[in-house]
Design an enzyme around this catalytic site. Sequence first.
Site, PDB file in Angstrom:
ATOM      1  N   ARG A   1       0.873  -0.896   0.184  1.00  0.00           N
ATOM      2  CA  ARG A   1       0.342  -0.118  -0.272  1.00  0.00           C
ATOM      3  C   ARG A   1       0.948   1.218   0.051  1.00  0.00           C
ATOM      4  O   ARG A   1       0.712   1.771  -0.693  1.00  0.00           O
ATOM      5  CB  ARG A   1      -1.418   0.087   1.090  1.00  0.00           C
ATOM      6  CG  ARG A   1      -1.750  -0.663   0.663  1.00  0.00           C
ATOM      7  CD  ARG A   1      -3.007  -0.811   1.727  1.00  0.00           C
ATOM      8  NE  ARG A   1      -3.187  -0.487   3.280  1.00  0.00           N
ATOM      9  CZ  ARG A   1      -3.155  -2.098   4.119  1.00  0.00           C
ATOM     10  NH1 ARG A   1      -3.505  -3.157   3.396  1.00  0.00           N
ATOM     11  NH2 ARG A   1      -2.154  -2.522   5.190  1.00  0.00           N
TER      12      ARG A   1
ATOM     13  N   CYS B   1      -6.799 -18.191  14.661  1.00  0.00           N
ATOM     14  CA  CYS B   1      -6.931 -18.028  16.165  1.00  0.00           C
ATOM     15  C   CYS B   1      -8.268 -19.031  16.007  1.00  0.00           C
ATOM     16  O   CYS B   1      -9.563 -18.593  17.119  1.00  0.00           O
ATOM     17  CB  CYS B   1      -7.600 -15.837  16.429  1.00  0.00           C
ATOM     18  SG  CYS B   1      -5.912 -15.577  16.334  1.00  0.00           S
TER      19      CYS B   1
ATOM     20  N   ALA C   1      12.424  -7.522  12.985  1.00  0.00           N
ATOM     21  CA  ALA C   1      11.240  -9.117  12.924  1.00  0.00           C
ATOM     22  C   ALA C   1       9.814  -8.585  14.094  1.00  0.00           C
ATOM     23  O   ALA C   1      10.217  -7.521  14.285  1.00  0.00           O
ATOM     24  CB  ALA C   1      12.395  -9.342  13.875  1.00  0.00           C
TER      25      ALA C   1
ATOM     26  N   THR D   1      16.073  -5.404  14.676  1.00  0.00           N
ATOM     27  CA  THR D   1      16.431  -6.705  15.670  1.00  0.00           C
ATOM     28  C   THR D   1      18.269  -5.351  14.878  1.00  0.00           C
ATOM     29  O   THR D   1      18.358  -4.454  14.347  1.00  0.00           O
ATOM     30  CB  THR D   1      16.631  -7.433  13.716  1.00  0.00           C
ATOM     31  OG1 THR D   1      18.354  -6.850  13.316  1.00  0.00           O
ATOM     32  CG2 THR D   1      15.311  -8.300  14.057  1.00  0.00           C
TER      33      THR D   1
ATOM     34  N   PRO E   1      20.841  -3.256  11.074  1.00  0.00           N
ATOM     35  CA  PRO E   1      20.015  -2.227  10.749  1.00  0.00           C
ATOM     36  C   PRO E   1      18.832  -3.315   8.683  1.00  0.00           C
ATOM     37  O   PRO E   1      18.194  -2.202   9.151  1.00  0.00           O
ATOM     38  CB  PRO E   1      20.778  -1.632  10.546  1.00  0.00           C
ATOM     39  CG  PRO E   1      21.962  -2.349  10.604  1.00  0.00           C
ATOM     40  CD  PRO E   1      21.954  -3.381  11.068  1.00  0.00           C
TER      41      PRO E   1
ATOM     42  N   ASP F   1       5.262 -13.065  17.241  1.00  0.00           N
ATOM     43  CA  ASP F   1       5.547 -14.028  18.447  1.00  0.00           C
ATOM     44  C   ASP F   1       6.963 -14.287  18.828  1.00  0.00           C
ATOM     45  O   ASP F   1       7.459 -14.552  19.063  1.00  0.00           O
ATOM     46  CB  ASP F   1       4.983 -15.701  18.469  1.00  0.00           C
ATOM     47  CG  ASP F   1       3.687 -15.194  18.499  1.00  0.00           C
ATOM     48  OD1 ASP F   1       2.740 -14.084  19.140  1.00  0.00           O
ATOM     49  OD2 ASP F   1       2.493 -16.352  18.371  1.00  0.00           O
TER      50      ASP F   1
HETATM   51  P1  FAD Z   1       2.126 -16.919  13.454  1.00  0.00           P
HETATM   52  O1  FAD Z   1       1.335 -16.345  12.359  1.00  0.00           O
HETATM   53  O2  FAD Z   1       2.285 -17.771  13.203  1.00  0.00           O
HETATM   54  O3  FAD Z   1       3.177 -17.058  12.098  1.00  0.00           O
HETATM   55  C1  FAD Z   1       4.426 -17.558  11.930  1.00  0.00           C
HETATM   56  C2  FAD Z   1       4.815 -18.125  10.386  1.00  0.00           C
HETATM   57  O4  FAD Z   1       5.593 -18.578   9.941  1.00  0.00           O
HETATM   58  C3  FAD Z   1       4.160 -19.817  10.326  1.00  0.00           C
HETATM   59  O5  FAD Z   1       2.858 -20.032   9.488  1.00  0.00           O
HETATM   60  C4  FAD Z   1       5.048 -20.717  10.377  1.00  0.00           C
HETATM   61  O6  FAD Z   1       4.840 -21.407   9.100  1.00  0.00           O
HETATM   62  C5  FAD Z   1       6.414 -18.909   9.429  1.00  0.00           C
HETATM   63  N1  FAD Z   1       7.556 -19.919   9.431  1.00  0.00           N
HETATM   64  C6  FAD Z   1       8.591 -19.780  10.787  1.00  0.00           C
HETATM   65  N2  FAD Z   1       9.533 -20.058  10.161  1.00  0.00           N
HETATM   66  C7  FAD Z   1      10.079 -20.012   9.007  1.00  0.00           C
HETATM   67  C8  FAD Z   1      11.599 -20.200   8.114  1.00  0.00           C
HETATM   68  N3  FAD Z   1      12.144 -20.656   8.491  1.00  0.00           N
HETATM   69  N4  FAD Z   1      10.493 -20.105   7.191  1.00  0.00           N
HETATM   70  C9  FAD Z   1       9.031 -19.921   5.896  1.00  0.00           C
HETATM   71  N5  FAD Z   1       8.170 -19.881   7.488  1.00  0.00           N
HETATM   72  C10 FAD Z   1       8.384 -20.286   8.509  1.00  0.00           C
HETATM   73  N6  FAD Z   1      -3.967 -14.541  19.602  1.00  0.00           N
HETATM   74  C11 FAD Z   1      -5.137 -13.866  20.079  1.00  0.00           C
HETATM   75  O7  FAD Z   1      -4.639 -12.446  20.566  1.00  0.00           O
HETATM   76  N7  FAD Z   1      -6.006 -14.400  20.727  1.00  0.00           N
HETATM   77  C12 FAD Z   1      -6.454 -15.088  19.664  1.00  0.00           C
HETATM   78  O8  FAD Z   1      -7.838 -15.732  19.535  1.00  0.00           O
HETATM   79  C13 FAD Z   1      -5.415 -15.834  19.484  1.00  0.00           C
HETATM   80  N8  FAD Z   1      -5.823 -17.937  19.630  1.00  0.00           N
HETATM   81  C14 FAD Z   1      -5.002 -18.789  19.450  1.00  0.00           C
HETATM   82  C15 FAD Z   1      -5.353 -19.511  18.446  1.00  0.00           C
HETATM   83  C16 FAD Z   1      -4.155 -20.787  17.941  1.00  0.00           C
HETATM   84  C17 FAD Z   1      -5.056 -22.209  17.971  1.00  0.00           C
HETATM   85  C18 FAD Z   1      -3.250 -20.335  17.902  1.00  0.00           C
HETATM   86  C19 FAD Z   1      -2.129 -21.259  17.273  1.00  0.00           C
HETATM   87  C20 FAD Z   1      -3.104 -18.772  18.119  1.00  0.00           C
HETATM   88  C21 FAD Z   1      -4.051 -17.723  18.590  1.00  0.00           C
HETATM   89  N9  FAD Z   1      -3.512 -16.407  19.436  1.00  0.00           N
HETATM   90  C22 FAD Z   1      -4.669 -16.206  19.601  1.00  0.00           C
HETATM   91  C23 FAD Z   1      -2.215 -16.554  18.724  1.00  0.00           C
HETATM   92  C24 FAD Z   1      -1.866 -15.623  17.713  1.00  0.00           C
HETATM   93  O9  FAD Z   1      -2.564 -16.936  16.807  1.00  0.00           O
HETATM   94  C25 FAD Z   1      -0.125 -14.868  17.204  1.00  0.00           C
HETATM   95  O10 FAD Z   1       0.203 -14.579  18.201  1.00  0.00           O
HETATM   96  C26 FAD Z   1       0.256 -14.920  16.082  1.00  0.00           C
HETATM   97  O11 FAD Z   1      -0.495 -15.013  14.725  1.00  0.00           O
HETATM   98  C27 FAD Z   1       1.031 -14.081  16.051  1.00  0.00           C
HETATM   99  O12 FAD Z   1       1.799 -14.162  14.483  1.00  0.00           O
HETATM  100  P2  FAD Z   1       2.881 -13.765  13.753  1.00  0.00           P
HETATM  101  O13 FAD Z   1       3.217 -13.770  12.366  1.00  0.00           O
HETATM  102  O14 FAD Z   1       4.330 -13.760  14.904  1.00  0.00           O
HETATM  103  O15 FAD Z   1       3.349 -15.817  13.511  1.00  0.00           O
END
Ligand code: FAD
Length: 557
Positions: free
Chosen positions: A25, A46, A283, A276, A279, A286
């Site tokens: 965007r 979620c 990240a 991180t 520069p 989670d």
């Molecule tokens: P993610 O959304 O987990 O995405 C990370 C992605 O990176 C994954 O798909 C993984 O496969 C990929 N990955 C990792 N390493 C590599 C690599 N080396 N190369 C390529 N790809 C890679 N939070 C809430 O606030 N409310 C809720 O109700 C809630 N319910 C949830 C229910 C469940 C069952 C789960 C599992 C989580 C829930 N969460 C909830 C937490 C929320 O989903 C996470 O906080 C959020 O998705 C984090 O986002 P992210 O981008 O950090 O990681």
Amino acid sequence: MSQPFRLVIVGGVAGGASAAARARRLSESIEILMVERGPHISFANCGLPYHVGGAITDRSRLLLQTPASLGRRFNLDIRVETEAVAIDREARELVLRDLRTGTESRERYDALLLSPGAAPIRPALPGFDLPKVLTLRNLPDMDRILEAMADRPLNRALVVGGGYIGLEMAEALRERGMDVVLAELGDQVMAPMDPEMAVPIHEELCRRGIDLRLGTSVTAFHQGDALEATLSRGASLAVDFAILAVGVKPETTLARAAGLTIGARGGIQVDDRMRTSDPAIWAVGDAIEVADRISGEPSLIPLAGPANRQGRLAADVILGRDSRYQATQGTGIVKVFGLTAATTGLSEKALKRLGTPYAKVYLFPGSHAGYYPGAQAMSLKLLFAPDTGAILGAQAVGADGVDKRMDVLAMALRAGLTVFDLEDQELCYAPPYGSAKDPVNFAGMVAANVLRGDVALWEPEELPAGPDQVLLDVRTAAEHAAGTLPGAVLLPVDDLREGLHHLDRGKEYLVHCQVGLRGYLACRILTQRGFKARNLSGGYRRWMLWRGAQQTGPGVR
Ligand code: FAD
């Protein structure tokens, strides 16, 4: 000719997909490559427990975008089933492995954004890697759970861990007619809340037929005809399958191998622009550590809201905007059958651990006007600074209206408001929705009364009353007869003025009523007439929560 600016994103779900869309965007001219190890991008993690439980019937509703739909709309190069296996920081290249073919390739980047998420913790204990010991993070995990549910001769499952995901999965499996044992190592579920605020959740779980085992860990699994779980207390359990929901740990393998700085809590360290220690690398989500909004301490707060906002913000910064992340306060909510439990900011136990001075009040307001049908009382706890009245945290549990009160309180906390500001908020009111004094106003008034010195409070831990103290129940005789605090004498608030001559100015009166309001009135009468009196915030209801938490020792169900 110079090459276009290239943003490469690792992880295609909450943080990664948000960053990709925002970056596009902001710039039509950059190249954006997003790589995802799994088969799906931008799915509703979620929502997974709700498909297991049957509330979301159509599995495809969990797939918010496909690589084709997102790629087309935002002009992204999206590669699923592609793992980022190494970062060559010097060359500014990411090494990718196509998981279908095993072939490796290198991709140049100008900016690299890591949003790899957090992986479910699988303790290194005997049998914890068995096929029927399942975890839930993505759609393939969910499919494995659904597959396990299809073959359930015992019709019994074990959920290990009483956090958000454990609670949601216990409910989901129960909704599907299974007998569910929920084992939790601690003395309470929902660790971000204080123990007494978890008591209504324990009661709801038991009421709905969950076999709740607190203070109980699983030490081993063994697969025979059934899956056998060895528990730290009590006999071993035979179940069809188990779900491990004992927490998540940041995915830092890639970042560690690349020499990026990892923080004290084990997450990738970033600054307030999500950058991180390199520069050219950002990240989010989670995988990172964030500063806690109130304490400033590094924290791991794996929630979707922060991940989405951080992804958007990192894209801003990468494309030259001066955005700054404003810390995380841990606002969380969970549905547990008919109850909603929510929290924001710091809990009392966290404040104690940090040595931060605090004051607290409890109240049990109705979700809307009591005279309009369907009003439900909620349990609300507000923590605030004893000097300034700044809001430090809030927790609520109830059948209705919890989410909106907690959202208001979360926003008040973020805005740096005080309990005095809460008194003054102008919130929606008509009888079906609230009260002229909304629970949020009411919480502010109760807390402000304490800070202004209109009433002093006593705590259940002070019991039994000392020789110079009298425990005084100011409810009605019928309420007193139905149950009171041990040793309390009855003097209903409406008879108090006439009964004052029975009281002794040499004693201190520890007053309680049902929820705190009549006790406050009684204290106002007593103190203005020269008696020493303090009120029990939240009254008998709060004392019952407190007692419930005291009784929730190991193994107590
Ligand atoms: P993610 O959304 O987990 O995405 C990370 C992605 O990176 C994954 O798909 C993984 O496969 C990929 N990955 C990792 N390493 C590599 C690599 N080396 N190369 C390529 N790809 C890679 N939070 C809430 O606030 N409310 C809720 O109700 C809630 N319910 C949830 C229910 C469940 C069952 C789960 C599992 C989580 C829930 N969460 C909830 C937490 C929320 O989903 C996470 O906080 C959020 O998705 C984090 O986002 P992210 O981008 O950090 O990681």
